[in-house]
Design an enzyme around this catalytic site. Structure first.
Site, PDB file in Angstrom:
ATOM      1  N   HIS A   1      -8.522  51.307  27.765  1.00  0.00           N
ATOM      2  CA  HIS A   1      -9.762  51.042  28.489  1.00  0.00           C
ATOM      3  C   HIS A   1     -10.953  51.134  27.550  1.00  0.00           C
ATOM      4  O   HIS A   1     -11.967  50.457  27.747  1.00  0.00           O
ATOM      5  CB  HIS A   1      -9.923  52.019  29.657  1.00  0.00           C
TER       6      HIS A   1
ATOM      7  N   ARG B   1     -11.316  47.868  26.036  1.00  0.00           N
ATOM      8  CA  ARG B   1     -11.946  46.979  27.025  1.00  0.00           C
ATOM      9  C   ARG B   1     -13.461  47.176  27.013  1.00  0.00           C
ATOM     10  O   ARG B   1     -14.232  46.214  26.998  1.00  0.00           O
ATOM     11  CB  ARG B   1     -11.356  47.291  28.398  1.00  0.00           C
TER      12      ARG B   1
ATOM     13  N   TYR C   1     -22.315  48.090  30.794  1.00  0.00           N
ATOM     14  CA  TYR C   1     -22.219  47.820  29.366  1.00  0.00           C
ATOM     15  C   TYR C   1     -23.578  47.517  28.756  1.00  0.00           C
ATOM     16  O   TYR C   1     -23.772  47.690  27.558  1.00  0.00           O
ATOM     17  CB  TYR C   1     -21.255  46.656  29.123  1.00  0.00           C
TER      18      TYR C   1
ATOM     19  N   LYS D   1      -6.951  42.627  39.695  1.00  0.00           N
ATOM     20  CA  LYS D   1      -6.969  43.400  40.931  1.00  0.00           C
ATOM     21  C   LYS D   1      -7.080  42.467  42.128  1.00  0.00           C
ATOM     22  O   LYS D   1      -7.786  41.463  42.085  1.00  0.00           O
ATOM     23  CB  LYS D   1      -8.134  44.381  40.915  1.00  0.00           C
TER      24      LYS D   1
ATOM     25  N   ARG E   1      -7.232  44.564  31.243  1.00  0.00           N
ATOM     26  CA  ARG E   1      -6.765  45.908  31.573  1.00  0.00           C
ATOM     27  C   ARG E   1      -5.342  46.092  31.065  1.00  0.00           C
ATOM     28  O   ARG E   1      -4.583  45.125  30.908  1.00  0.00           O
ATOM     29  CB  ARG E   1      -6.814  46.133  33.078  1.00  0.00           C
TER      30      ARG E   1
ATOM     31  N   HIS F   1     -14.485  41.626  36.821  1.00  0.00           N
ATOM     32  CA  HIS F   1     -15.205  42.554  37.683  1.00  0.00           C
ATOM     33  C   HIS F   1     -15.572  41.875  38.993  1.00  0.00           C
ATOM     34  O   HIS F   1     -16.026  40.730  39.004  1.00  0.00           O
ATOM     35  CB  HIS F   1     -16.489  43.047  37.001  1.00  0.00           C
TER      36      HIS F   1
END
Length: 324
Positions: free
Chosen positions: A270, A273, A305, A199, A175, A296
């Site tokens: 993004h 990404r 994806y 995150k 990210r 994730h």
């Protein structure tokens, strides 16, 4: 093609809206903000998003009665707030996000004994339109990297930095906030691994290839020393004034590089990404490995994806198969 902005109305200034809240509600917002930052470890950007939603919600609550308290926040108030948002043209995706923010807040308030009951679970989440992300083809991604390499060949420190940024974003799929948060010591060039704090302060190691390693080497030896100042610290990527590189500068860099590629969709960091994940899957990577690389939390996010890949395969089949 120029990007079109959402028709969603501009939100009032958060600081001003927060200042208008009654003290008893403002105190709850302060405590919730501390919870998000300290206990859940969310980024400043994510915390600001949550707080903006909750300030809007509590502003609606305060407007419903002069003496409104947090205890009056029930399911009817939540639904009235979302209904007002919808009436002002807020998109379904934004409504879904604000619903999730409200449910997070009421759950926290109930656990903190600020609410007698938690109305959040009764609040349904509006369904979002599922849109497949725009991605570059492999050749388009290569052309964008090549375009930035041409500028870097001149030896300009900013061009060297931008080329390294593009190569690392595409090579790792990290990210933009993760990239800007990298320190020099996070890069292990011998093993071609970068240590990323994602995150929720979750750490992961992400590999990168030879082109990214070469671009990083040129930036570290010939670019970074020129931009570095005494106050630069350990940041891997620096701005022109020597401070840590800002995500907005990264977005401009990506848009500029992709913009010179004929036929490429307008994507930002993004989008790189998304492209990296799609190309990994098309190259034979398994879904679980891609999940680990991207950081994730759930496999369901990564599965998006696979839809991109299937759509690509269908398009190729339609173009090339004699009986398509």
């Amino acid at each position: 093609m120029a990007r079109t902005r959402s028709a969603e109305p501009r939100r009032p200034d958060l600081r001003a809206a927060r200042a208008k809240l009654p003290e008893r509600l403002g105190t709850a917002v302060d405590a919730f903000e501390r919870h998000l930052a300290a206990e859940r470890g969310l980024s400043a950007h994510t915390v600001r998003g949550y707080i903006g939603d909750i300030v809007s919600l509590l502003g609606h609550l305060a407007g419903s009665a002069d003496d409104a308290t947090l205890a009056a926040l029930d399911i009817s108030v939540l639904r009235e707030w979302l209904s007002a948002q919808h009436a002002h043209g807020v998109s379904r995706a934004t409504l879904a996000r604000r619903t999730a923010s409200a449910r997070t807040f009421t759950g926290w308030a109930f656990r903190a004994e600020l609410l007698p009951v938690d109305p959040g679970p009764r609040l349904s989440v509006p369904s979002k339109q599922r849109k497949l992300p725009a991605v570059l083809r492999v050749d388009q991604a290569g052309s964008a990297m090549q375009a930035s390499a041409v500028g870097a060949e001149q030896g300009d420190p900013v061009a060297l930095r931008d080329h390294a940024v593009l190569e690392l974003l595409y090579a790792t799929g990290i990210r933009v906030a993760e990239l800007c948060g990298l320190d020099v010591d996070d890069v292990d060039r011998e093993r071609r691994l970068v240590r990323v704090i994602g995150k929720g302060d979750k750490e992961r190691a992400v590999p990168f290839g030879v082109p990214a390693d070469q671009a990083l080497g040129r930036w570290l030896s010939a670019g970074r020393p020129i931009l570095a100042r005494e106050s630069s610290g350990a940041a891997l990527f620096l701005g022109v004034r020597g401070g840590r590189l800002d995500p907005r500068a990264v977005r401009r860099t990506v848009h500029d590089a992709v913009g010179v590629v004929s036929g490429a969709p307008d994507v930002g960091p993004h989008g790189l990404r998304h492209s990296a994940a799609t190309h990994l899957l098309e190259g034979g990577a398994d879904l679980r490995s891609v999940q680990e690389l991207l950081g994730h939390a759930t496999l369901a996010t990564t599965q998006l994806y696979t839809h991109v890949t299937v759509e690509r395969l269908k398009a190729i089949h339609d173009r090339t198969h004699p009986r398509s």
